[in-house]
Write a protein that holds these residues in place. Sequence first.
Motif, PDB file in Angstrom:
ATOM      1  N   ALA A  42       0.830  -1.208   0.000  1.00  0.00           N
ATOM      2  CA  ALA A  42       0.000   0.000   0.000  1.00  0.00           C
ATOM      3  C   ALA A  42       0.862   1.254   0.000  1.00  0.00           C
ATOM      4  O   ALA A  42       1.926   1.285   0.619  1.00  0.00           O
ATOM      5  CB  ALA A  42      -0.911   0.001   1.221  1.00  0.00           C
ATOM      6  N   ARG A  43       0.389   2.276  -0.664  1.00  0.00           N
ATOM      7  CA  ARG A  43       1.124   3.546  -0.735  1.00  0.00           C
ATOM      8  C   ARG A  43       1.247   4.231   0.615  1.00  0.00           C
ATOM      9  O   ARG A  43       2.206   4.933   0.866  1.00  0.00           O
ATOM     10  CB  ARG A  43       0.436   4.502  -1.703  1.00  0.00           C
ATOM     11  CG  ARG A  43       0.628   4.127  -3.115  1.00  0.00           C
ATOM     12  CD  ARG A  43      -0.037   5.124  -4.028  1.00  0.00           C
ATOM     13  NE  ARG A  43       0.071   4.622  -5.381  1.00  0.00           N
ATOM     14  CZ  ARG A  43       0.232   5.384  -6.429  1.00  0.00           C
ATOM     15  NH1 ARG A  43       0.237   6.673  -6.308  1.00  0.00           N
ATOM     16  NH2 ARG A  43       0.336   4.850  -7.613  1.00  0.00           N
ATOM     17  N   TRP A  44       0.284   4.046   1.459  1.00  0.00           N
ATOM     18  CA  TRP A  44       0.261   4.767   2.724  1.00  0.00           C
ATOM     19  C   TRP A  44       1.195   4.186   3.767  1.00  0.00           C
ATOM     20  O   TRP A  44       1.384   4.760   4.828  1.00  0.00           O
ATOM     21  CB  TRP A  44      -1.161   4.847   3.275  1.00  0.00           C
ATOM     22  CG  TRP A  44      -1.859   3.524   3.329  1.00  0.00           C
ATOM     23  CD1 TRP A  44      -2.693   2.998   2.390  1.00  0.00           C
ATOM     24  CD2 TRP A  44      -1.781   2.547   4.358  1.00  0.00           C
ATOM     25  NE1 TRP A  44      -3.129   1.758   2.763  1.00  0.00           N
ATOM     26  CE2 TRP A  44      -2.590   1.458   3.980  1.00  0.00           C
ATOM     27  CE3 TRP A  44      -1.108   2.467   5.572  1.00  0.00           C
ATOM     28  CZ2 TRP A  44      -2.729   0.320   4.758  1.00  0.00           C
ATOM     29  CZ3 TRP A  44      -1.262   1.329   6.341  1.00  0.00           C
ATOM     30  CH2 TRP A  44      -2.072   0.282   5.937  1.00  0.00           C
ATOM     31  N   VAL A  45       1.824   3.062   3.497  1.00  0.00           N
ATOM     32  CA  VAL A  45       2.769   2.467   4.439  1.00  0.00           C
ATOM     33  C   VAL A  45       4.054   3.275   4.408  1.00  0.00           C
ATOM     34  O   VAL A  45       4.645   3.486   3.350  1.00  0.00           O
ATOM     35  CB  VAL A  45       3.049   0.990   4.090  1.00  0.00           C
ATOM     36  CG1 VAL A  45       4.126   0.422   4.996  1.00  0.00           C
ATOM     37  CG2 VAL A  45       1.780   0.168   4.185  1.00  0.00           C
ATOM     38  N   ASP A  46       4.482   3.745   5.582  1.00  0.00           N
ATOM     39  CA  ASP A  46       5.700   4.542   5.692  1.00  0.00           C
ATOM     40  C   ASP A  46       6.884   3.600   5.844  1.00  0.00           C
ATOM     41  O   ASP A  46       7.047   2.956   6.876  1.00  0.00           O
ATOM     42  CB  ASP A  46       5.589   5.481   6.893  1.00  0.00           C
ATOM     43  CG  ASP A  46       6.769   6.419   6.992  1.00  0.00           C
ATOM     44  OD1 ASP A  46       7.447   6.654   5.972  1.00  0.00           O
ATOM     45  OD2 ASP A  46       7.025   6.933   8.106  1.00  0.00           O
ATOM     46  N   SER A  47       7.686   3.483   4.792  1.00  0.00           N
ATOM     47  CA  SER A  47       8.804   2.551   4.793  1.00  0.00           C
ATOM     48  C   SER A  47       9.912   3.063   3.885  1.00  0.00           C
ATOM     49  O   SER A  47       9.647   3.703   2.875  1.00  0.00           O
ATOM     50  CB  SER A  47       8.339   1.177   4.299  1.00  0.00           C
ATOM     51  OG  SER A  47       9.427   0.309   4.164  1.00  0.00           O
ATOM     52  N   THR A  48      11.147   2.762   4.260  1.00  0.00           N
ATOM     53  CA  THR A  48      12.268   3.097   3.380  1.00  0.00           C
ATOM     54  C   THR A  48      12.432   2.033   2.304  1.00  0.00           C
ATOM     55  O   THR A  48      13.168   2.236   1.343  1.00  0.00           O
ATOM     56  CB  THR A  48      13.583   3.216   4.180  1.00  0.00           C
ATOM     57  OG1 THR A  48      13.824   1.987   4.859  1.00  0.00           O
ATOM     58  CG2 THR A  48      13.505   4.359   5.174  1.00  0.00           C
ATOM     59  N   VAL A  49      11.747   0.913   2.463  1.00  0.00           N
ATOM     60  CA  VAL A  49      11.785  -0.159   1.467  1.00  0.00           C
ATOM     61  C   VAL A  49      10.801   0.212   0.353  1.00  0.00           C
ATOM     62  O   VAL A  49       9.628   0.473   0.621  1.00  0.00           O
ATOM     63  CB  VAL A  49      11.413  -1.518   2.104  1.00  0.00           C
ATOM     64  CG1 VAL A  49      11.442  -2.629   1.071  1.00  0.00           C
ATOM     65  CG2 VAL A  49      12.339  -1.836   3.272  1.00  0.00           C
ATOM     66  N   PRO A  50      11.250   0.235  -0.898  1.00  0.00           N
ATOM     67  CA  PRO A  50      10.371   0.687  -1.981  1.00  0.00           C
ATOM     68  C   PRO A  50       9.243  -0.300  -2.299  1.00  0.00           C
ATOM     69  O   PRO A  50       9.384  -1.503  -2.131  1.00  0.00           O
ATOM     70  CB  PRO A  50      11.315   0.806  -3.184  1.00  0.00           C
ATOM     71  CG  PRO A  50      12.422  -0.136  -2.886  1.00  0.00           C
ATOM     72  CD  PRO A  50      12.584  -0.134  -1.393  1.00  0.00           C
ATOM     73  N   ARG A  51       8.136   0.265  -2.745  1.00  0.00           N
ATOM     74  CA  ARG A  51       7.019  -0.556  -3.224  1.00  0.00           C
ATOM     75  C   ARG A  51       7.411  -1.183  -4.547  1.00  0.00           C
ATOM     76  O   ARG A  51       8.149  -0.598  -5.336  1.00  0.00           O
ATOM     77  CB  ARG A  51       5.790   0.330  -3.446  1.00  0.00           C
ATOM     78  CG  ARG A  51       5.197   0.847  -2.166  1.00  0.00           C
ATOM     79  CD  ARG A  51       3.969   1.723  -2.405  1.00  0.00           C
ATOM     80  NE  ARG A  51       2.871   0.897  -2.878  1.00  0.00           N
ATOM     81  CZ  ARG A  51       2.246   1.074  -4.044  1.00  0.00           C
ATOM     82  NH1 ARG A  51       2.556   2.061  -4.821  1.00  0.00           N
ATOM     83  NH2 ARG A  51       1.277   0.280  -4.406  1.00  0.00           N
ATOM     84  N   LEU A  52       6.904  -2.361  -4.811  1.00  0.00           N
ATOM     85  CA  LEU A  52       7.148  -3.036  -6.089  1.00  0.00           C
ATOM     86  C   LEU A  52       5.938  -2.946  -7.007  1.00  0.00           C
ATOM     87  O   LEU A  52       6.084  -3.014  -8.230  1.00  0.00           O
ATOM     88  CB  LEU A  52       7.504  -4.505  -5.849  1.00  0.00           C
ATOM     89  CG  LEU A  52       8.764  -4.748  -5.020  1.00  0.00           C
ATOM     90  CD1 LEU A  52       8.957  -6.240  -4.771  1.00  0.00           C
ATOM     91  CD2 LEU A  52       9.973  -4.150  -5.695  1.00  0.00           C
ATOM     92  N   THR A  53       4.769  -2.777  -6.444  1.00  0.00           N
ATOM     93  CA  THR A  53       3.523  -2.724  -7.201  1.00  0.00           C
ATOM     94  C   THR A  53       3.567  -1.621  -8.255  1.00  0.00           C
ATOM     95  O   THR A  53       3.814  -0.459  -7.933  1.00  0.00           O
ATOM     96  CB  THR A  53       2.327  -2.492  -6.252  1.00  0.00           C
ATOM     97  OG1 THR A  53       2.324  -3.519  -5.276  1.00  0.00           O
ATOM     98  CG2 THR A  53       1.008  -2.464  -7.002  1.00  0.00           C
ATOM     99  N   GLY A  54       3.358  -2.013  -9.515  1.00  0.00           N
ATOM    100  CA  GLY A  54       3.292  -1.040 -10.600  1.00  0.00           C
ATOM    101  C   GLY A  54       4.636  -0.539 -11.099  1.00  0.00           C
ATOM    102  O   GLY A  54       4.688   0.284 -12.004  1.00  0.00           O
ATOM    103  N   ARG A  55       5.723  -1.028 -10.543  1.00  0.00           N
ATOM    104  CA  ARG A  55       7.047  -0.574 -10.987  1.00  0.00           C
ATOM    105  C   ARG A  55       7.390  -1.171 -12.344  1.00  0.00           C
ATOM    106  O   ARG A  55       6.895  -2.222 -12.730  1.00  0.00           O
ATOM    107  CB  ARG A  55       8.119  -0.972  -9.983  1.00  0.00           C
ATOM    108  CG  ARG A  55       8.001  -0.166  -8.704  1.00  0.00           C
ATOM    109  CD  ARG A  55       9.158  -0.376  -7.822  1.00  0.00           C
ATOM    110  NE  ARG A  55      10.358   0.123  -8.474  1.00  0.00           N
ATOM    111  CZ  ARG A  55      11.466   0.430  -7.836  1.00  0.00           C
ATOM    112  NH1 ARG A  55      11.521   0.300  -6.539  1.00  0.00           N
ATOM    113  NH2 ARG A  55      12.513   0.863  -8.476  1.00  0.00           N
ATOM    114  N   ASN A  56       8.290  -0.512 -13.028  1.00  0.00           N
ATOM    115  CA  ASN A  56       8.756  -1.000 -14.315  1.00  0.00           C
ATOM    116  C   ASN A  56       9.499  -2.320 -14.086  1.00  0.00           C
ATOM    117  O   ASN A  56      10.472  -2.355 -13.323  1.00  0.00           O
ATOM    118  CB  ASN A  56       9.694   0.037 -14.931  1.00  0.00           C
ATOM    119  CG  ASN A  56      10.219  -0.360 -16.287  1.00  0.00           C
ATOM    120  OD1 ASN A  56      10.246  -1.538 -16.646  1.00  0.00           O
ATOM    121  ND2 ASN A  56      10.633   0.626 -17.052  1.00  0.00           N
TER     122      ASN A  56
END
Length: 101
Positions: A42-56
Amino acid sequence: MNDTRVVTAVALVLAMIGPVSAAGPADAPPGAASCSGCHPGARWVDSTVPRLTGRNPADIVAAMQGFKSGQLPSTVMNRLAKGFSDDEIKAIAAWYGAQKE
């Protein structure tokens, strides 16, 4: 708490919050579900680890290859990346790239 317990706890919390993606874990290629232990869905999770969802997918593949070869510094990803074949990395990257909010 050791690393395994932390990863397990994070994975359980994320599972209770909701699915990683619209398609759901049943559609994920082998190995993809393990990513959600650290990478937020989820976008709202505050993390230094990047989201993978929707990435190239090409960006995910490049990062995984960098971790696997040791060219990208990391605390955990270098060990995890070595456990995946190139085909598995490509399949996981394609799956995450196809996921939408």
